[in-house]
Motif scaffolding. Structure first.
Motif, PDB file in Angstrom:
ATOM      1  N   ASN A  18       0.830  -1.208   0.000  1.00 59.35           N
ATOM      2  CA  ASN A  18       0.000   0.000   0.000  1.00 59.35           C
ATOM      3  C   ASN A  18       0.864   1.259   0.000  1.00 59.35           C
ATOM      4  N   TYR A  19       1.936   1.242   0.788  1.00 58.19           N
ATOM      5  CA  TYR A  19       2.879   2.361   0.838  1.00 58.19           C
ATOM      6  C   TYR A  19       3.484   2.602  -0.547  1.00 58.19           C
ATOM      7  N   LEU A  20       3.885   1.532  -1.210  1.00 60.61           N
ATOM      8  CA  LEU A  20       4.438   1.668  -2.553  1.00 60.61           C
ATOM      9  C   LEU A  20       3.409   2.232  -3.524  1.00 60.61           C
ATOM     10  N   ASP A  28       6.647  12.659  -5.792  1.00 54.52           N
ATOM     11  CA  ASP A  28       7.257  13.557  -6.771  1.00 54.52           C
ATOM     12  C   ASP A  28       8.278  12.774  -7.592  1.00 54.52           C
ATOM     13  N   THR A  29       8.816  13.391  -8.593  1.00 57.17           N
ATOM     14  CA  THR A  29       9.732  12.703  -9.511  1.00 57.17           C
ATOM     15  C   THR A  29      10.954  12.129  -8.802  1.00 57.17           C
ATOM     16  N   PRO A  30      11.635  12.870  -7.912  1.00 56.13           N
ATOM     17  CA  PRO A  30      12.784  12.270  -7.225  1.00 56.13           C
ATOM     18  C   PRO A  30      12.394  11.064  -6.359  1.00 56.13           C
ATOM     19  N   SER A  31      11.236  11.119  -5.739  1.00 53.78           N
ATOM     20  CA  SER A  31      10.775   9.988  -4.923  1.00 53.78           C
ATOM     21  C   SER A  31      10.506   8.767  -5.791  1.00 53.78           C
ATOM     22  N   ALA A  34      13.849   7.275  -6.850  1.00 59.48           N
ATOM     23  CA  ALA A  34      14.443   6.516  -5.748  1.00 59.48           C
ATOM     24  C   ALA A  34      13.705   5.199  -5.550  1.00 59.48           C
ATOM     25  N   LEU A  35      12.397   5.236  -5.692  1.00 57.48           N
ATOM     26  CA  LEU A  35      11.592   4.027  -5.581  1.00 57.48           C
ATOM     27  C   LEU A  35      11.996   3.013  -6.640  1.00 57.48           C
ATOM     28  N   ALA A  36      12.171   3.477  -7.866  1.00 59.43           N
ATOM     29  CA  ALA A  36      12.569   2.575  -8.943  1.00 59.43           C
ATOM     30  C   ALA A  36      13.932   1.956  -8.669  1.00 59.43           C
ATOM     31  N   GLU A  37      14.846   2.743  -8.144  1.00 64.04           N
ATOM     32  CA  GLU A  37      16.195   2.242  -7.872  1.00 64.04           C
ATOM     33  C   GLU A  37      16.219   1.184  -6.782  1.00 64.04           C
TER      34      GLU A  37
END
Length: 113
Positions: A18-20, A28-31, A34-37
């Motif tokens: 759910n958090y994801l 936002d784009t930086p988040s 970072a999520l993708a990484e």
């Protein structure tokens, strides 16, 4: 595993998913970068491990889900296909293997949230 531990593990996993979902929807784009990484590698590793555990045997049956059952009820590979590729997985009696196609609810629906 006892019921309390199982429930705790399930709740923790669903909360993380759910958090994801929230990060993907509202981040936002930086988040999102970072999520993708961090998360994509973890999720692909988790899918691979789950699929390895449910690999069909030479007769197309899931050894993990159906060693004691008359009919194979494992849907892990079809779920993977539906979620990762699309909903056009083959179904019906003429398809290879004995895994049955069933719709899968997203994790957030499992907890009613």
């Amino acid at each position: 595993m006892d019921e309390v531990l199982t429930a705790t593990l399930q709740q923790t996993v669903v909360e993380h998913l759910n958090y994801l979902d929230v990060l993907v929807a509202d981040g936002d784009t930086p988040s999102k970068a970072a999520l993708a990484e961090t998360e994509v590698a973890r999720l692909t590793a988790a899918w691979r491990r789950l699929l390895d555990q449910h690999a069909p045997d030479s007769r197309g049956r899931c050894a993990r889900c159906s060693p004691r059952w008359r009919h194979n009820e494992c849907t892990v590979w079809e779920t993977a296909h539906q979620q990762l590729i699309g909903d056009d997985a083959p179904s019906g009696p003429d398809r290879a293997g004995r895994h049955r196609l069933r719709p899968v609810a997203p994790a957030r629906q499992l907890t009613g949230g």
